[in-house]
Design a protein around this motif. Sequence first.
Motif, PDB file in Angstrom:
ATOM      1  N   ILE A   1       0.822  -1.363  -0.108  1.00  0.00           N
ATOM      2  CA  ILE A   1       0.043  -0.011   0.023  1.00  0.00           C
ATOM      3  C   ILE A   1       0.994   1.240   0.167  1.00  0.00           C
ATOM      4  CG2 ILE A   1      -1.685   1.450   1.297  1.00  0.00           C
ATOM      5  CD1 ILE A   1      -2.659  -1.225   2.411  1.00  0.00           C
ATOM      6  N   TYR A   2       1.986   1.199   0.776  1.00  0.00           N
ATOM      7  CA  TYR A   2       2.838   2.391   0.898  1.00  0.00           C
ATOM      8  C   TYR A   2       4.025   2.302   0.092  1.00  0.00           C
ATOM      9  CZ  TYR A   2       0.380   4.461   5.096  1.00  0.00           C
ATOM     10  OH  TYR A   2      -0.716   5.092   5.655  1.00  0.00           O
ATOM     11  N   ARG A   3       4.093   1.334  -0.607  1.00  0.00           N
ATOM     12  CA  ARG A   3       5.032   1.306  -1.782  1.00  0.00           C
ATOM     13  C   ARG A   3       6.372   1.088  -0.902  1.00  0.00           C
ATOM     14  NH1 ARG A   3       3.217   5.686  -6.410  1.00  0.00           N
ATOM     15  NH2 ARG A   3       1.267   4.703  -6.750  1.00  0.00           N
ATOM     16  N   ILE A   4       6.653   0.432  -0.154  1.00  0.00           N
ATOM     17  CA  ILE A   4       8.046   0.124   0.615  1.00  0.00           C
ATOM     18  C   ILE A   4       8.389  -1.327   0.471  1.00  0.00           C
ATOM     19  CG2 ILE A   4       7.523   2.315   1.949  1.00  0.00           C
ATOM     20  CD1 ILE A   4       7.003   0.715   4.257  1.00  0.00           C
ATOM     21  N   PRO A   5       9.607  -1.627   0.813  1.00  0.00           N
ATOM     22  CA  PRO A   5       9.962  -3.210   0.978  1.00  0.00           C
ATOM     23  C   PRO A   5       9.270  -3.721   2.054  1.00  0.00           C
ATOM     24  CG  PRO A   5      12.048  -1.459   0.609  1.00  0.00           C
ATOM     25  CD  PRO A   5      10.899  -0.666   0.705  1.00  0.00           C
ATOM     26  N   PRO A   6       8.866  -4.806   2.015  1.00  0.00           N
ATOM     27  CA  PRO A   6       8.011  -5.217   3.014  1.00  0.00           C
ATOM     28  C   PRO A   6       8.882  -5.753   4.218  1.00  0.00           C
ATOM     29  CG  PRO A   6       8.263  -6.837   1.345  1.00  0.00           C
ATOM     30  CD  PRO A   6       8.933  -5.467   0.654  1.00  0.00           C
ATOM     31  N   GLU A   7      10.225  -5.977   4.060  1.00  0.00           N
ATOM     32  CA  GLU A   7      10.976  -6.427   5.203  1.00  0.00           C
ATOM     33  C   GLU A   7      11.313  -5.088   6.089  1.00  0.00           C
ATOM     34  OE1 GLU A   7      13.876  -5.243   1.953  1.00  0.00           O
ATOM     35  OE2 GLU A   7      11.846  -6.256   2.073  1.00  0.00           O
ATOM     36  N   LYS A   8      10.909  -4.004   5.790  1.00  0.00           N
ATOM     37  CA  LYS A   8      11.394  -2.722   6.484  1.00  0.00           C
ATOM     38  C   LYS A   8      10.083  -2.641   7.698  1.00  0.00           C
ATOM     39  CE  LYS A   8      14.690  -0.952   4.119  1.00  0.00           C
ATOM     40  NZ  LYS A   8      16.093  -0.991   4.755  1.00  0.00           N
ATOM     41  N   ILE A   9       9.226  -3.376   7.420  1.00  0.00           N
ATOM     42  CA  ILE A   9       8.041  -3.273   8.465  1.00  0.00           C
ATOM     43  C   ILE A   9       7.465  -4.460   8.841  1.00  0.00           C
ATOM     44  CG2 ILE A   9       7.227  -1.130   7.862  1.00  0.00           C
ATOM     45  CD1 ILE A   9       4.960  -2.455   6.174  1.00  0.00           C
ATOM     46  N   GLY A  10       8.289  -5.554   9.007  1.00  0.00           N
ATOM     47  CA  GLY A  10       8.123  -6.993   9.434  1.00  0.00           C
ATOM     48  C   GLY A  10       7.082  -7.849   8.344  1.00  0.00           C
ATOM     49  N   GLY A  11       7.228  -7.562   7.183  1.00  0.00           N
ATOM     50  CA  GLY A  11       6.645  -8.365   6.018  1.00  0.00           C
ATOM     51  C   GLY A  11       7.815  -9.273   5.581  1.00  0.00           C
ATOM     52  N   GLU A  12       7.023 -10.035   4.742  1.00  0.00           N
ATOM     53  CA  GLU A  12       7.834 -11.166   4.200  1.00  0.00           C
ATOM     54  C   GLU A  12       8.531 -10.758   2.679  1.00  0.00           C
ATOM     55  OE1 GLU A  12       5.278 -14.515   3.895  1.00  0.00           O
ATOM     56  OE2 GLU A  12       5.636 -15.089   5.945  1.00  0.00           O
ATOM     57  N   VAL A  13       9.612 -11.041   2.455  1.00  0.00           N
ATOM     58  CA  VAL A  13      10.264 -10.732   1.303  1.00  0.00           C
ATOM     59  C   VAL A  13      11.109 -12.023   0.810  1.00  0.00           C
ATOM     60  CG1 VAL A  13      12.422 -10.168   2.479  1.00  0.00           C
ATOM     61  CG2 VAL A  13      12.196  -9.433  -0.009  1.00  0.00           C
ATOM     62  N   SER A  14      10.940 -12.283  -0.589  1.00  0.00           N
ATOM     63  CA  SER A  14      11.297 -13.586  -1.525  1.00  0.00           C
ATOM     64  C   SER A  14      12.757 -13.237  -1.779  1.00  0.00           C
ATOM     65  CB  SER A  14      10.538 -14.035  -2.364  1.00  0.00           C
ATOM     66  OG  SER A  14      10.412 -13.042  -3.389  1.00  0.00           O
ATOM     67  N   GLY A  15      13.635 -14.233  -2.088  1.00  0.00           N
ATOM     68  CA  GLY A  15      14.938 -14.059  -2.601  1.00  0.00           C
ATOM     69  C   GLY A  15      16.195 -14.252  -1.660  1.00  0.00           C
ATOM     70  N   SER A  16      17.177 -13.819  -2.134  1.00  0.00           N
ATOM     71  CA  SER A  16      18.393 -14.204  -1.094  1.00  0.00           C
ATOM     72  C   SER A  16      18.730 -12.821  -0.430  1.00  0.00           C
ATOM     73  CB  SER A  16      19.631 -14.544  -2.357  1.00  0.00           C
ATOM     74  OG  SER A  16      20.003 -13.372  -3.078  1.00  0.00           O
TER      75      SER A  16
END
Length: 365
Positions: A258-273
């Motif tokens: 919603i806010y167009r930010i990287p999910p890991e910045k706010i406790g969300g999940e991110v895929s990849g290395s």
Amino acid sequence: MSLLFRKPESRALSFQQVWGSGSDMPTSDPLSLVPVYAATAYIADQFASAPWSAFQKSGVIPVKVTSQPGLLTDPGVNRIDLYSWKFQLFTSLGLWGNAYGYVLTFDKRGVPEKVAWLAPDKMVVDESGPIPRYLFKGAEIDRELLIHIPWYVVPGSVVGLSPVGLFRTQIETGLEAQRVARNSFKRGLVPAGVLRNNKATLTAEQAGEARRRFVASTSSNEPFVAGMDWEYTAIGLPQTDVNFLTGLKANATQIAAIYRIPPEKIGGEVSGSSLTYASLEQDTISFNTTTMRPIATRVESVIDLYLPASEYVRFNLDAAVRADLKTRYEAHQIAIAAGFKTKDEVRALEELPPLTAAQLAQQAV
């Protein structure tokens, strides 16, 4: 006319008059959801730390205005610093979708100089007539004394919509998940375990007494002593509650989108290395492009209206992008060799003073 909106040159608002006091302080239920707070605070920090300047419109090459307007250098009221002032601006935008700045003083050119951001939840915009009317705590504000920056604007209205308002359903789902997760432990929506007698069938009275003794012992962290008849088995949360808790992290990922930010910045999940230094630099560039640039442009387009016709304002979002030492020096070398930067300009970027005559002579040898 109320004291709040009399002639701006002679008025300074207190924090309490603008934002209220005690229980009058603006509140927002979504702030109890950590990802929303984290998202708005993260962007507000980036926004507030990005430098901005006024430039001359004449000429092909942008030239900074020699004397920068006070609106860009020190617009805060009651000793609020520029960083906090810009932080307030975005917090109002990010949570309510609108920032309302009341102009207290103007400079000699008629450019706003001191601006106080008003509590957006105390602002009412009456759009029933041909021209919108702005009322703060019931008192109408002269439109010439108001800087209004909206977020998402739809046709037929000057009032912006916030990301929180647009995605209220998703956020309320997250709040409900938090409530259920909290109550599952606070109220005990499911039994914490089963205490079973393998040898006898107990009456309701015997079962109640056994439960009371067991709870009294275990709640005080004392060992529970039993014979061969008793067996205790712990029970985990049911799958539906586990899904709710998982939903909290999924909700953080949705809020990041919603806010167009990287999910890991706010406790969300991110895929990849894992991220490398190079990818972090690219992520910063991507963040500036997809998130910060639209926000900065919204603010710039409104502030431009209050500057002289020959000037415009621009954020320097590239200031947050700082390459590693080797890459940065190589870029400086290319810039100097190509002739579009001087050595002193490069030194200024590295926060070094201009070369002295002695240093120039030494380099010429």
